[in-house]
Design a protein around this motif. Sequence first.
Motif, PDB file in Angstrom:
ATOM      1  N   HIS A   1       0.840  -1.202   0.000  1.00 20.25           N
ATOM      2  CA  HIS A   1       0.000   0.000   0.000  1.00 20.25           C
ATOM      3  C   HIS A   1       0.875   1.252   0.000  1.00 20.25           C
ATOM      4  O   HIS A   1       1.764   1.420   0.838  1.00 20.25           O
ATOM      5  N   GLY A   2       0.638   2.146  -0.959  1.00 23.03           N
ATOM      6  CA  GLY A   2       1.427   3.364  -1.071  1.00 23.03           C
ATOM      7  C   GLY A   2       2.785   3.183  -1.712  1.00 23.03           C
ATOM      8  O   GLY A   2       3.594   4.117  -1.744  1.00 23.03           O
ATOM      9  N   ARG A   3       3.040   1.998  -2.263  1.00 18.82           N
ATOM     10  CA  ARG A   3       4.331   1.711  -2.924  1.00 18.82           C
ATOM     11  C   ARG A   3       4.062   1.171  -4.334  1.00 18.82           C
ATOM     12  O   ARG A   3       4.413   0.035  -4.662  1.00 18.82           O
ATOM     13  N   PRO A   4       3.427   1.951  -5.190  1.00 19.61           N
ATOM     14  CA  PRO A   4       2.985   1.402  -6.491  1.00 19.61           C
ATOM     15  C   PRO A   4       4.127   0.967  -7.392  1.00 19.61           C
ATOM     16  O   PRO A   4       4.021  -0.059  -8.071  1.00 19.61           O
ATOM     17  N   ALA A   5       5.233   1.721  -7.435  1.00 19.22           N
ATOM     18  CA  ALA A   5       6.334   1.344  -8.326  1.00 19.22           C
ATOM     19  C   ALA A   5       6.985   0.051  -7.852  1.00 19.22           C
ATOM     20  O   ALA A   5       7.212  -0.880  -8.641  1.00 19.22           O
ATOM     21  N   ALA A   6       7.299  -0.031  -6.559  1.00 21.56           N
ATOM     22  CA  ALA A   6       7.944  -1.233  -6.022  1.00 21.56           C
ATOM     23  C   ALA A   6       7.035  -2.448  -6.144  1.00 21.56           C
ATOM     24  O   ALA A   6       7.492  -3.554  -6.453  1.00 21.56           O
ATOM     25  N   SER A   7       5.735  -2.242  -5.911  1.00 18.85           N
ATOM     26  CA  SER A   7       4.782  -3.342  -6.031  1.00 18.85           C
ATOM     27  C   SER A   7       4.808  -3.940  -7.427  1.00 18.85           C
ATOM     28  O   SER A   7       4.855  -5.175  -7.603  1.00 18.85           O
ATOM     29  N   ARG A   8       4.780  -3.108  -8.425  1.00 14.10           N
ATOM     30  CA  ARG A   8       4.732  -3.596  -9.800  1.00 14.10           C
ATOM     31  C   ARG A   8       6.085  -4.122 -10.267  1.00 14.10           C
ATOM     32  O   ARG A   8       6.143  -5.034 -11.099  1.00 14.10           O
ATOM     33  N   LEU A   9       7.174  -3.591  -9.738  1.00 11.09           N
ATOM     34  CA  LEU A   9       8.492  -4.163 -10.026  1.00 11.09           C
ATOM     35  C   LEU A   9       8.607  -5.567  -9.439  1.00 11.09           C
ATOM     36  O   LEU A   9       9.204  -6.461 -10.053  1.00 11.09           O
ATOM     37  N   ASP A  10       8.038  -5.771  -8.266  1.00 14.85           N
ATOM     38  CA  ASP A  10       8.045  -7.098  -7.655  1.00 14.85           C
ATOM     39  C   ASP A  10       7.287  -8.087  -8.532  1.00 14.85           C
ATOM     40  O   ASP A  10       7.759  -9.198  -8.797  1.00 14.85           O
TER      41      ASP A  10
ATOM     42  N   ALA B   1      14.947  -6.383 -12.317  1.00 15.47           N
ATOM     43  CA  ALA B   1      13.690  -5.823 -11.799  1.00 15.47           C
ATOM     44  C   ALA B   1      13.668  -5.864 -10.276  1.00 15.47           C
ATOM     45  O   ALA B   1      13.229  -4.905  -9.624  1.00 15.47           O
ATOM     46  N   ALA B   2      14.150  -6.963  -9.698  1.00  7.21           N
ATOM     47  CA  ALA B   2      14.183  -7.074  -8.242  1.00  7.21           C
ATOM     48  C   ALA B   2      15.142  -6.052  -7.630  1.00  7.21           C
ATOM     49  O   ALA B   2      14.857  -5.469  -6.577  1.00  7.21           O
ATOM     50  N   ALA B   3      16.286  -5.826  -8.286  1.00  2.29           N
ATOM     51  CA  ALA B   3      17.236  -4.830  -7.777  1.00  2.29           C
ATOM     52  C   ALA B   3      16.632  -3.433  -7.832  1.00  2.29           C
ATOM     53  O   ALA B   3      16.784  -2.630  -6.884  1.00  2.29           O
ATOM     54  N   LEU B   4      15.930  -3.106  -8.908  1.00  2.71           N
ATOM     55  CA  LEU B   4      15.253  -1.809  -9.003  1.00  2.71           C
ATOM     56  C   LEU B   4      14.161  -1.689  -7.946  1.00  2.71           C
ATOM     57  O   LEU B   4      13.967  -0.618  -7.356  1.00  2.71           O
ATOM     58  N   ARG B   5      13.460  -2.765  -7.693  1.00  4.40           N
ATOM     59  CA  ARG B   5      12.453  -2.783  -6.619  1.00  4.40           C
ATOM     60  C   ARG B   5      13.082  -2.437  -5.274  1.00  4.40           C
ATOM     61  O   ARG B   5      12.570  -1.589  -4.525  1.00  4.40           O
ATOM     62  N   ASP B   6      14.207  -3.084  -4.972  1.00  2.15           N
ATOM     63  CA  ASP B   6      14.849  -2.853  -3.686  1.00  2.15           C
ATOM     64  C   ASP B   6      15.397  -1.432  -3.576  1.00  2.15           C
ATOM     65  O   ASP B   6      15.345  -0.819  -2.503  1.00  2.15           O
ATOM     66  N   GLU B   7      15.919  -0.904  -4.676  1.00  4.35           N
ATOM     67  CA  GLU B   7      16.382   0.488  -4.662  1.00  4.35           C
ATOM     68  C   GLU B   7      15.216   1.450  -4.444  1.00  4.35           C
ATOM     69  O   GLU B   7      15.348   2.448  -3.723  1.00  4.35           O
ATOM     70  N   THR B   8      14.072   1.132  -5.040  1.00  4.31           N
ATOM     71  CA  THR B   8      12.886   1.970  -4.857  1.00  4.31           C
ATOM     72  C   THR B   8      12.432   1.957  -3.403  1.00  4.31           C
ATOM     73  O   THR B   8      12.105   3.005  -2.824  1.00  4.31           O
ATOM     74  N   LEU B   9      12.441   0.783  -2.783  1.00  2.26           N
ATOM     75  CA  LEU B   9      12.009   0.664  -1.399  1.00  2.26           C
ATOM     76  C   LEU B   9      12.990   1.310  -0.425  1.00  2.26           C
ATOM     77  O   LEU B   9      12.572   1.793   0.638  1.00  2.26           O
ATOM     78  N   SER B  10      14.255   1.322  -0.773  1.00  3.49           N
ATOM     79  CA  SER B  10      15.261   1.854   0.152  1.00  3.49           C
ATOM     80  C   SER B  10      15.107   3.349   0.382  1.00  3.49           C
ATOM     81  O   SER B  10      15.465   3.861   1.449  1.00  3.49           O
ATOM     82  N   GLY B  11      14.594   4.063  -0.610  1.00  2.99           N
ATOM     83  CA  GLY B  11      14.480   5.514  -0.502  1.00  2.99           C
ATOM     84  C   GLY B  11      15.800   6.236  -0.626  1.00  2.99           C
ATOM     85  O   GLY B  11      15.847   7.466  -0.505  1.00  2.99           O
ATOM     86  N   ALA B  12      16.880   5.489  -0.871  1.00  3.45           N
ATOM     87  CA  ALA B  12      18.203   6.104  -0.938  1.00  3.45           C
ATOM     88  C   ALA B  12      18.520   6.664  -2.315  1.00  3.45           C
ATOM     89  O   ALA B  12      19.475   7.443  -2.463  1.00  3.45           O
ATOM     90  N   VAL B  13      17.751   6.290  -3.312  1.00  4.98           N
ATOM     91  CA  VAL B  13      17.996   6.734  -4.684  1.00  4.98           C
ATOM     92  C   VAL B  13      16.837   7.632  -5.109  1.00  4.98           C
ATOM     93  O   VAL B  13      15.668   7.227  -4.999  1.00  4.98           O
TER      94      VAL B  13
END
Length: 293
Positions: free
Chosen positions: A160-169, A187-199
């Motif tokens: 919820h509230g993580r649409p990009a990471a959800s769809r990358l997963d 795709a999984a690496a991009l998902r994790d970068e999206t979730l980290s908030g560091a990029v």
Amino acid sequence: MGLRGLARGFAAPRPFVVSAADGTPDRLAVEAEMRRRGWRPALSPAETGTLVVCGTPGAALAEAIETVWRDMPEPRVRASADLEGAGGGAARAPLELDDVPMADRADDRDGLRLDVLHVPLGPVLADWPAGLRVDLTLQGDVVQDAEATAVDTADGSFWHGRPAASRLDGLARLLRVAGWDAAAERAAALRDETLSGAVPEETLARRFAPFARRVGRSRLLRWMTRDVGGVRDALDGRLRDIGAALEGRDVPPRPPWRAVLDALPALLAGTELGEARLIVAALDPDLGTAADG
């Protein structure tokens, strides 16, 4: 010890990972840790003696996990989500004939007498939506009937509230089912970068754009997904939604999982088994909540 046994002794562990409907955070942590260690997940519990359970399974899923656990080769190990104790476990020989379900016979759609197999997909299956079971009736390699059941649900979705990471997963899962492991890992690496908030999102959007073009233009993937239960349209839509979400634009919500499960039997009828798995991966129901965004 022969060369084969020696090589097996030095082989990296291949845990079989099962997630409950509430287990997404643990699953993501397990996948990241395996990637850091250079481990690959087992595609079947028959391949390994190491089981990792993510989240808190309900009674029905816990029973299915116990059945799989009892059939895993000795010595077997049940590891925690931090992979503590995951270095043990055994390899197993390929599937034996005794493991194959017995067949009945019935007329197929052309009036021929073909074997009828009753095959469950899930809920303990690699690259499969957590908590979902689909019971198939196969004649030859064609699905004649299907029934979708939610055997495990949760009170709320991690996504919820993580649409990009959800769809990358979901994209990573679809690409793994399609056999494109390298793209799935990206795709999984991009998902994790999206979730980290560091990029920053604009940086992620720039990184995603060439990857999306590569996936979207793949001739082999297009050939695999054409005329397969809307898989191509779902893939193209997912790529568009990820790009839009990374650019800060609104994306349509994911459909409620109950609606997806209701639609599955009609979509799966008449498909081959591999196509059925692609359709489920393309729809990607999240049984964490009825409307997960």
